[in-house]
Design an enzyme around this catalytic site. Structure first.
Site, PDB file in Angstrom:
ATOM      1  N   CYS A   6      -4.842   4.254  -2.444  1.00 45.70           N
ATOM      2  CA  CYS A   6      -4.640   2.772  -2.761  1.00 45.70           C
ATOM      3  C   CYS A   6      -3.283   2.320  -2.536  1.00 45.70           C
ATOM      4  O   CYS A   6      -2.425   2.806  -3.197  1.00 45.70           O
ATOM      5  CB  CYS A   6      -5.210   2.475  -4.049  1.00 45.70           C
ATOM      6  SG  CYS A   6      -4.913   0.617  -4.535  1.00 45.70           S
ATOM      7  N   ASN A   7      -2.882   1.426  -1.666  1.00 45.21           N
ATOM      8  CA  ASN A   7      -1.489   1.036  -1.292  1.00 45.21           C
ATOM      9  C   ASN A   7      -1.175   0.327  -2.411  1.00 45.21           C
ATOM     10  O   ASN A   7       0.123   0.691  -2.995  1.00 45.21           O
ATOM     11  CB  ASN A   7      -1.605   0.194  -0.020  1.00 45.21           C
ATOM     12  CG  ASN A   7      -1.517   0.864   1.179  1.00 45.21           C
ATOM     13  OD1 ASN A   7      -0.878   1.284   1.946  1.00 45.21           O
ATOM     14  ND2 ASN A   7      -2.898   1.014   1.597  1.00 45.21           N
ATOM     15  N   THR A   8      -1.851  -0.405  -3.172  1.00 43.33           N
ATOM     16  CA  THR A   8      -1.347  -1.333  -4.091  1.00 43.33           C
ATOM     17  C   THR A   8      -0.983  -0.454  -5.569  1.00 43.33           C
ATOM     18  O   THR A   8       0.125  -0.738  -6.039  1.00 43.33           O
ATOM     19  CB  THR A   8      -2.253  -2.347  -4.469  1.00 43.33           C
ATOM     20  OG1 THR A   8      -2.797  -3.123  -3.592  1.00 43.33           O
ATOM     21  CG2 THR A   8      -1.869  -3.447  -5.786  1.00 43.33           C
ATOM     22  N   GLU A  51     -16.181  -4.362  -0.392  1.00 44.51           N
ATOM     23  CA  GLU A  51     -16.767  -3.785  -1.512  1.00 44.51           C
ATOM     24  C   GLU A  51     -18.338  -3.907  -1.517  1.00 44.51           C
ATOM     25  O   GLU A  51     -19.145  -3.292  -2.066  1.00 44.51           O
ATOM     26  CB  GLU A  51     -16.117  -4.388  -2.763  1.00 44.51           C
ATOM     27  CG  GLU A  51     -14.987  -3.867  -3.103  1.00 44.51           C
ATOM     28  CD  GLU A  51     -14.967  -2.166  -3.535  1.00 44.51           C
ATOM     29  OE1 GLU A  51     -15.658  -2.057  -4.548  1.00 44.51           O
ATOM     30  OE2 GLU A  51     -14.131  -1.307  -3.062  1.00 44.51           O
ATOM     31  N   TYR A  99      -7.278  -4.734  -6.906  1.00 42.84           N
ATOM     32  CA  TYR A  99      -6.055  -4.312  -7.622  1.00 42.84           C
ATOM     33  C   TYR A  99      -4.891  -5.419  -7.010  1.00 42.84           C
ATOM     34  O   TYR A  99      -4.067  -5.598  -7.773  1.00 42.84           O
ATOM     35  CB  TYR A  99      -5.607  -3.130  -7.303  1.00 42.84           C
ATOM     36  CG  TYR A  99      -5.968  -2.006  -8.072  1.00 42.84           C
ATOM     37  CD1 TYR A  99      -7.307  -2.217  -8.811  1.00 42.84           C
ATOM     38  CD2 TYR A  99      -5.715  -0.871  -8.128  1.00 42.84           C
ATOM     39  CE1 TYR A  99      -7.835  -1.342  -9.739  1.00 42.84           C
ATOM     40  CE2 TYR A  99      -6.326   0.235  -9.016  1.00 42.84           C
ATOM     41  CZ  TYR A  99      -7.275   0.150  -9.776  1.00 42.84           C
ATOM     42  OH  TYR A  99      -7.910   0.900 -10.562  1.00 42.84           O
ATOM     43  N   GLY A 100      -5.251  -5.766  -5.775  1.00 44.39           N
ATOM     44  CA  GLY A 100      -4.149  -6.787  -5.246  1.00 44.39           C
ATOM     45  C   GLY A 100      -3.902  -7.862  -5.567  1.00 44.39           C
ATOM     46  O   GLY A 100      -2.930  -8.454  -5.499  1.00 44.39           O
ATOM     47  N   ASP A 134      -9.293   5.000  -6.222  1.00 45.99           N
ATOM     48  CA  ASP A 134      -8.783   3.820  -5.382  1.00 45.99           C
ATOM     49  C   ASP A 134      -9.551   2.758  -6.360  1.00 45.99           C
ATOM     50  O   ASP A 134     -10.334   2.884  -7.267  1.00 45.99           O
ATOM     51  CB  ASP A 134      -9.516   3.778  -3.840  1.00 45.99           C
ATOM     52  CG  ASP A 134      -9.296   2.642  -3.316  1.00 45.99           C
ATOM     53  OD1 ASP A 134      -8.015   1.866  -3.367  1.00 45.99           O
ATOM     54  OD2 ASP A 134     -10.176   2.197  -2.527  1.00 45.99           O
ATOM     55  N   SER A 135      -9.144   1.482  -5.849  1.00 49.22           N
ATOM     56  CA  SER A 135      -9.753   0.133  -6.551  1.00 49.22           C
ATOM     57  C   SER A 135     -11.219  -0.019  -6.265  1.00 49.22           C
ATOM     58  O   SER A 135     -11.641  -0.843  -6.735  1.00 49.22           O
ATOM     59  CB  SER A 135      -9.011  -0.901  -6.212  1.00 49.22           C
ATOM     60  OG  SER A 135      -8.722  -1.162  -4.966  1.00 49.22           O
ATOM     61  N   CYS A 188      -3.774  -1.343   3.613  1.00 43.66           N
ATOM     62  CA  CYS A 188      -4.906  -1.471   2.574  1.00 43.66           C
ATOM     63  C   CYS A 188      -5.924  -0.347   2.865  1.00 43.66           C
ATOM     64  O   CYS A 188      -6.519  -0.691   4.061  1.00 43.66           O
ATOM     65  CB  CYS A 188      -5.490  -2.767   2.371  1.00 43.66           C
ATOM     66  SG  CYS A 188      -7.033  -2.758   0.944  1.00 43.66           S
ATOM     67  N   THR A 189      -6.242   0.483   2.093  1.00 41.15           N
ATOM     68  CA  THR A 189      -7.220   1.519   2.547  1.00 41.15           C
ATOM     69  C   THR A 189      -8.693   1.061   2.645  1.00 41.15           C
ATOM     70  O   THR A 189      -9.409   1.750   3.516  1.00 41.15           O
ATOM     71  CB  THR A 189      -7.454   2.558   1.544  1.00 41.15           C
ATOM     72  OG1 THR A 189      -7.694   2.255   0.245  1.00 41.15           O
ATOM     73  CG2 THR A 189      -6.012   3.541   1.745  1.00 41.15           C
ATOM     74  N   HIS A 190      -8.983  -0.015   2.277  1.00 43.42           N
ATOM     75  CA  HIS A 190     -10.093  -0.824   2.821  1.00 43.42           C
ATOM     76  C   HIS A 190     -10.377  -1.055   4.268  1.00 43.42           C
ATOM     77  O   HIS A 190     -11.553  -1.051   4.643  1.00 43.42           O
ATOM     78  CB  HIS A 190     -10.510  -1.985   1.787  1.00 43.42           C
ATOM     79  CG  HIS A 190     -11.026  -1.917   0.418  1.00 43.42           C
ATOM     80  ND1 HIS A 190     -10.126  -1.295  -0.287  1.00 43.42           N
ATOM     81  CD2 HIS A 190     -12.359  -1.906   0.004  1.00 43.42           C
ATOM     82  CE1 HIS A 190     -10.538  -1.160  -1.635  1.00 43.42           C
ATOM     83  NE2 HIS A 190     -11.964  -1.554  -1.522  1.00 43.42           N
TER      84      HIS A 190
END
Length: 259
Positions: free
Chosen positions: A73-75, A151, A42-43, A10-11, A183-185
Site C-alpha cells: 500500500c503506497n499510503t 474494492e 487509507y488515502g 494492504d487497505s 496506488c496498488t489498486h
C-alpha cells in the site's frame, strides 16, 4: 532455508497486484495476505489513523509468524514504514510511486502521478518527488473514488471510465509521456487507462520492482525458502468474496476475519 511465510498487507484488494508479482518470482514462498477492506480507503484518513492501522496489521502478521512484511500500500508505506522499521525487528518492504524511472526516461519532461491523497500529501512522497524531478514537471492527481469502486469489483464500466477521464485528460493535455500509478489498486485499471492515454504514454506500476526487492532482501538475510509446495492464506475483514474475485486463477485459501 526459512519456511516461515511472507506477510503482506494492504487497505484492501489492491495489494493482490503486488502479491501476484511476488508469487510469480518466488513460487516456493508461503504467503499470508491481510486485506483491511473494512478501513479502505487509507488515502482519505489522517496520518495517525494510517499509522495505527499499519501497526495493527503488522502485529497480526507477526503473530502468525511472518518473517518479512510487505506493505502493499503506497499510503501506508509513505506514512508508516519509518516507524515500523524502528519498532519491529524484521525486514519491511515498502512501496512508493515509481517517480525515478519515469523522470529519468521522460522525453517530454512531463510526467503524471495518479495516487491517493494520503500518498500525495506525505512527507516521504514529497521528498522522493523533489529528489528525482529536477527539470521535470510532475502533475499529481488524487484518484478520489477509484479505490471504493475497485474494492467492489468494478474495474471497468461507466463510473470508472468517467473518473479516469476526469483525472487523466488534464495530464494528457499537458503532454505527459509517463504515468506513474501510485496506488496498488490502480494496476487493475490499466486496460481502461491505456485506452484513454493511448500508446504515447507509458504506464508504470511498482509490482515487479517490489517483487525483486523482496527476493533480494530474503537472500540478504538468509530467509529464503526453497523447493517447497507453497501455501497461501488470504484474509479480509469485510467481504472475502470481493477478495476471491481478484484471485480466481490461483489456488489459495480466502477467509473472512473479524479484525
Amino acid at each position: 532455508m526459512n519456511l516461515q511465510p511472507i506477510g503482506i498487507f494492504d487497505s484492501g484488494v489492491g495489494g493482490t497486484s503486488i502479491w501476484k508479482e511476488i508469487h510469480k518470482l518466488l513460487p516456493n514462498e508461503d504467503t499470508i495476505y491481510l486485506a483491511d477492506s473494512k478501513n479502505a480507503p487509507y488515502g482519505e484518513k489522517s496520518a495517525d489513523e494510517i499509522l495505527n492501522l499499519s501497526i495493527k496489521n503488522t502485529e497480526f502478521l507477526l503473530n502468525l509468524g511472518c518473517k518479512i512484511i510487505v506493505i502493499a500500500c503506497n499510503t501506508a508505506t509513505t506514512n508508516a514504514i519509518a516507524y515500523l522499521r524502528k519498532t519491529y525487528d524484521i525486514p519491511f518492504i515498502g512501496i512508493e510511486p515509481a517517480i525515478k524511472p519515469a523522470a529519468l526516461n521522460s522525453k517530454s519532461k512531463t510526467i503524471g502521478v495518479l495516487a491517493t491523497k494520503g500518498t500525495l500529501t506525505s512527507a516521504l512522497f514529497n521528498t522522493t518527488s523533489k529528489n528525482y524531478s529536477e527539470g521535470i514537471t510532475v502533475i499529481d492527481q488524487d484518484g478520489e473514488g477509484l479505490v471504493p469502486l475497485i474494492e467492489s469489483g468494478k474495474v471497468n464500466g461507466v463510473e470508472v471510465r468517467n473518473l479516469l477521464l476526469k483525472y487523466l485528460n488534464p495530464m494528457i493535455h499537458q503532454g505527459i509521456d509517463y504515468l506513474v500509478l501510485g496506488c496498488t489498486h490502480y494496476p487493475y485499471l490499466i486496460p481502461v487507462i491505456q485506452e484513454i492515454v493511448s500508446d504515447k504514454v507509458t504506464i508504470i506500476d511498482s509490482g515487479e520492482a517490489v517483487a525483486k526487492h523482496t527476493k533480494s532482501i530474503l537472500e540478504k538475510f538468509k530467509l529464503s525458502a526453497s523447493d517447497q509446495l507453497s501455501k497461501h492464506q488470504f484474509y479480509s475483514n469485510k467481504n472475502a468474496d470481493e477478495l476471491k474475485y481478484f484471485l480466481t486463477d490461483y489456488e489459495v485459501s480466502v477467509d473472512f476475519l473479524d479484525f
